[in-house]
Design a protein around this motif. Structure first.
Motif, short mmCIF file in Angstrom:
data_model
loop_
_atom_site.label_atom_id
_atom_site.label_comp_id
_atom_site.label_asym_id
_atom_site.label_seq_id
_atom_site.Cartn_x
_atom_site.Cartn_y
_atom_site.Cartn_z
N VAL A 1 7.97 5.29 -18.85
CA VAL A 1 8.65 6.47 -19.38
C VAL A 1 7.99 7.74 -18.83
N ARG A 2 6.69 7.75 -18.82
CA ARG A 2 5.95 8.92 -18.31
C ARG A 2 6.29 9.22 -16.86
N ALA B 1 3.09 -1.63 -15.24
CA ALA B 1 2.22 -0.63 -15.86
C ALA B 1 2.53 -0.38 -17.33
N GLY B 2 3.54 -1.03 -17.88
CA GLY B 2 3.86 -0.88 -19.30
C GLY B 2 4.92 0.18 -19.56
N GLY C 1 10.19 -2.64 -17.17
CA GLY C 1 9.09 -1.69 -17.19
C GLY C 1 8.23 -1.68 -15.94
N TRP C 2 8.69 -2.33 -14.88
CA TRP C 2 7.92 -2.33 -13.64
C TRP C 2 8.20 -1.07 -12.83
N LEU C 3 7.18 -0.54 -12.20
CA LEU C 3 7.28 0.59 -11.29
C LEU C 3 7.01 0.11 -9.87
N THR D 1 9.01 8.01 -15.03
CA THR D 1 10.43 8.09 -14.65
C THR D 1 11.24 9.02 -15.54
N GLY D 2 10.73 9.34 -16.72
CA GLY D 2 11.47 10.19 -17.64
C GLY D 2 12.57 9.47 -18.39
N ARG D 3 12.57 8.17 -18.34
CA ARG D 3 13.57 7.37 -19.05
C ARG D 3 12.94 6.07 -19.52
N THR D 4 13.60 5.39 -20.44
CA THR D 4 13.09 4.09 -20.87
C THR D 4 13.52 3.03 -19.86
#
Length: 154
Positions: A86-87, A80-81, A118-120, A89-92
């Motif tokens: 970040v949005r 998802a980028g 960056g994968w969720l 998980t609250g972390r990079t």
């Protein structure tokens, strides 16, 4: 959400190719039962690039923390980028992972292996993640479509 619900939703997005490896098609046995989603308007797996989302139905070597060996367990993985990562998980992506339970159902989390990219992931999505997962899948599709267009020079 069931696997079929997710395949139907993602497969309905413009230019999506859903690849479902199965016995007899030449794919490795470890991938049988899984699904790989590509932005492929021509209907063929792109020579370059990765799927923008996957559904996995079993543990893999080095990827057992989601405990997909449980009955009816599966995980949806989404590229998802960084911004969405970040949005959500609250972390990079490169930050150390906290005490997440990678097998927790119906929870958006960093992918246990590819989170640093960056994968969720969501194990057994349900009512708590239904709409969020749809948003993430739309976003991943959008990013994949943009990459495809850039490769074509558009």
């Amino acid at each position: 959400m069931t696997i079929d619900d997710i395949i139907g939703f993602v497969g309905g997005l413009e230019g999506v190719l859903a690849v479902r490896p199965a016995p007899g098609d030449g794919s490795p046995e470890i991938s049988w039962g899984d699904t790989f989603f590509y932005h492929a308007p021509d209907g063929t797996v792109p020579a370059t690039g990765q799927p923008f989302a996957t559904i996995v139905t079993k543990d893999r070597p080095g990827d057992t923390s989601s405990r997909l060996d449980r009955p009816d367990a599966f995980r949806v993985n989404v590229a998802a980028g960084k911004e969405e990562f970040v949005r959500r998980t609250g972390r990079t992506p490169r930050d150390p992972v906290g005490e997440e339970d990678a097998g927790a159902a119906d929870t958006v989390m960093a992918h246990p292996v590819y989170g640093s990219l960056g994968w969720l992931a969501v194990v057994n999505p349900g009512p708590g993640t239904d709409e969020v997962l749809r948003q993430l899948l739309r976003r991943a599709h959008h990013l994949a479509r943009e990459r495809h267009e850039r490769r074509l020079g558009r």
